[in-house]
Write a protein that holds these residues in place. Structure first.
Motif, mmCIF file in Angstrom:
data_model
loop_
_atom_site.group_PDB
_atom_site.id
_atom_site.type_symbol
_atom_site.label_atom_id
_atom_site.label_comp_id
_atom_site.label_asym_id
_atom_site.label_seq_id
_atom_site.Cartn_x
_atom_site.Cartn_y
_atom_site.Cartn_z
ATOM 1 N N ASP A 1 -22.571 -62.139 -4.414
ATOM 2 C CA ASP A 1 -22.991 -61.151 -3.422
ATOM 3 C C ASP A 1 -22.194 -61.337 -2.140
ATOM 4 N N GLN B 1 -38.926 -61.846 1.610
ATOM 5 C CA GLN B 1 -37.886 -62.770 1.165
ATOM 6 C C GLN B 1 -36.644 -62.591 2.033
ATOM 7 N N SER C 1 -32.617 -62.954 2.916
ATOM 8 C CA SER C 1 -31.359 -63.002 2.174
ATOM 9 C C SER C 1 -30.813 -64.421 2.205
ATOM 10 N N CYS D 1 -29.085 -63.334 -7.149
ATOM 11 C CA CYS D 1 -28.245 -62.576 -6.229
ATOM 12 C C CYS D 1 -29.108 -61.963 -5.138
ATOM 13 N N ALA D 2 -28.485 -61.732 -4.005
ATOM 14 C CA ALA D 2 -29.205 -61.148 -2.880
ATOM 15 C C ALA D 2 -29.607 -59.714 -3.174
ATOM 16 N N GLN D 3 -30.770 -59.328 -2.718
ATOM 17 C CA GLN D 3 -31.223 -57.944 -2.765
ATOM 18 C C GLN D 3 -30.927 -57.291 -1.424
ATOM 19 N N THR D 4 -30.554 -56.027 -1.469
ATOM 20 C CA THR D 4 -30.221 -55.300 -0.246
ATOM 21 C C THR D 4 -31.249 -54.216 0.019
ATOM 22 N N ASN D 5 -31.800 -54.224 1.210
ATOM 23 C CA ASN D 5 -32.752 -53.182 1.595
ATOM 24 C C ASN D 5 -32.022 -52.029 2.271
ATOM 25 N N HIS E 1 -23.018 -62.327 0.738
ATOM 26 C CA HIS E 1 -23.281 -63.560 1.480
ATOM 27 C C HIS E 1 -22.464 -64.721 0.933
ATOM 28 N N ARG F 1 -36.153 -56.037 -1.405
ATOM 29 C CA ARG F 1 -36.324 -57.411 -0.917
ATOM 30 C C ARG F 1 -37.543 -57.443 0.002
#
Length: 320
Positions: free
Chosen positions: A220, A139, A141, A125-129, A222, A136
């Protein structure tokens, strides 16, 4: 005893070929098919069944087809299933066969419970900054060409008697109220700890029974966008989205379904515990959606539907 979520939903419809293409485009896997029934699966084994309206033994619908005919909930083991059996055995429409027990809820829907057939999965899954959390690193998204739903996360019904239907799920099946539209709607989760809602019951000013939508969880934000853009490219109609629900915090995108009403991609809903205190809201556009795009985004131009296609110039590259 507590429910683990939705294990299976069954639609009744007549145009099975159109439904077949829709749910394949939606990202489900076709498990089996026959002249009268299509069975799809999600990533964790949740099943979506589309049965022909004339199929023998199909439970009655709460409205004319196409619509949802049956919802099957999962429990962890046979001990929990026996607890459900004891709770439901005197309810209208009681059934106990093929490893499932169930009845008819006060709104006329066939409700079933079984030992869950879903399996645990782990997905990237995407990480959110954010300003405080920068998880993240080095890397980008992800971007998705399409969605692959994890499971059916919730269902939403119009009901003729909100109080009676809500009491059925709370008293007999252990659902917990997350939030309310007083006298109009209840958001219910199937266990004290879990996502914001697995079931939403909505009573209109002129009450009627019917399906509002079936919602599919994706990994996620996206994937909501990637799935929605793919459905748009395939020619399916957006009802509303993408957008964000303030009450559950979820990002959504709704499409019109040939199997009945709407289906939704969603992600990033609130996670609640038994310490959560239900809130009360007055229904309204800003309560339903913090923001939303009517008609969706064109999958080819990547712009709002019917908007001018991109020219390829930078936005600040304007004629002098």
């Amino acid at each position: 005893m507590q429910l683990l979520g939705i294990d299976e939903v069954t639609f009744g419809a007549k145009d099975l070929e159109k439904c077949r293409q829709f749910f394949l485009d939606w990202g489900l896997s076709l498990h089996t098919e026959s002249a009268q029934e299509l069975v799809f699966t999600s990533l964790n084994g949740c099943r979506v069944v589309v049965a022909h309206s004339d199929k023998p033994g199909l439970p009655a619908g709460v409205e004319p087809d196409p619509t949802l005919r049956e919802v099957v909930w999962g429990v962890a083991n046979t001990v929990d299933l026996e607890s459900v059996r004891q709770r439901l055995h005197q309810q209208p429409g009681y059934v106990d066969q093929n490893g499932r027990v169930g009845c008819t809820d006060p709104n006329g829907l066939a409700v079933r419970v079984q030992v869950t057939q879903k399996h645990a999965i782990t997905v990237d899954c995407a990480q959110t900054n954010t300003w405080n959390e920068r998880t993240r690193i080095n890397q980008a998204s992800p971007a998705y060409d399409r969605a692959t739903p994890i499971e059916v996360g919730h269902v939403v019904f119009f009901v003729t008697d909100l109080a009676a239907t809500s009491a059925f799920y709370e008293t007999l099946l252990g659902f917990v109220v997350s939030d309310r539209y007083p006298g109009r709607g209840h958001f219910l989760r199937c266990a004290p700890e879990g996502g914001h809602h697995n079931l939403f019951l909505l009573q209109l000013p002129q009450p009627r029974a019917g399906l509002n939508h079936v919602a599919f969880t994706v990994r996620d934000v996206h994937e909501v966008f990637g799935g929605g853009l793919h459905m748009s490219r395939c020619g399916w109609d957006t009802e509303l989205g993408p957008g964000r629900h303030p009450i559950s915090s979820a990002i959504f995108w709704y499409f019109v379904s040939p199997a009945g009403a709407l289906v939704e991609y969603y992600t990033d809903e609130d996670e609640l515990t038994d310490a959560w205190q239900p809130r009360e809201f007055t229904p309204g556009p800003t309560v339903f959606a913090e923001w939303a795009i009517k008609g969706g985004i064109d999958g080819h131009t990547r712009r709002q539907k019917d908007a001018e296609a991109p020219s390829g110039r930078f936005m600040t590259d304007k004629p002098r």
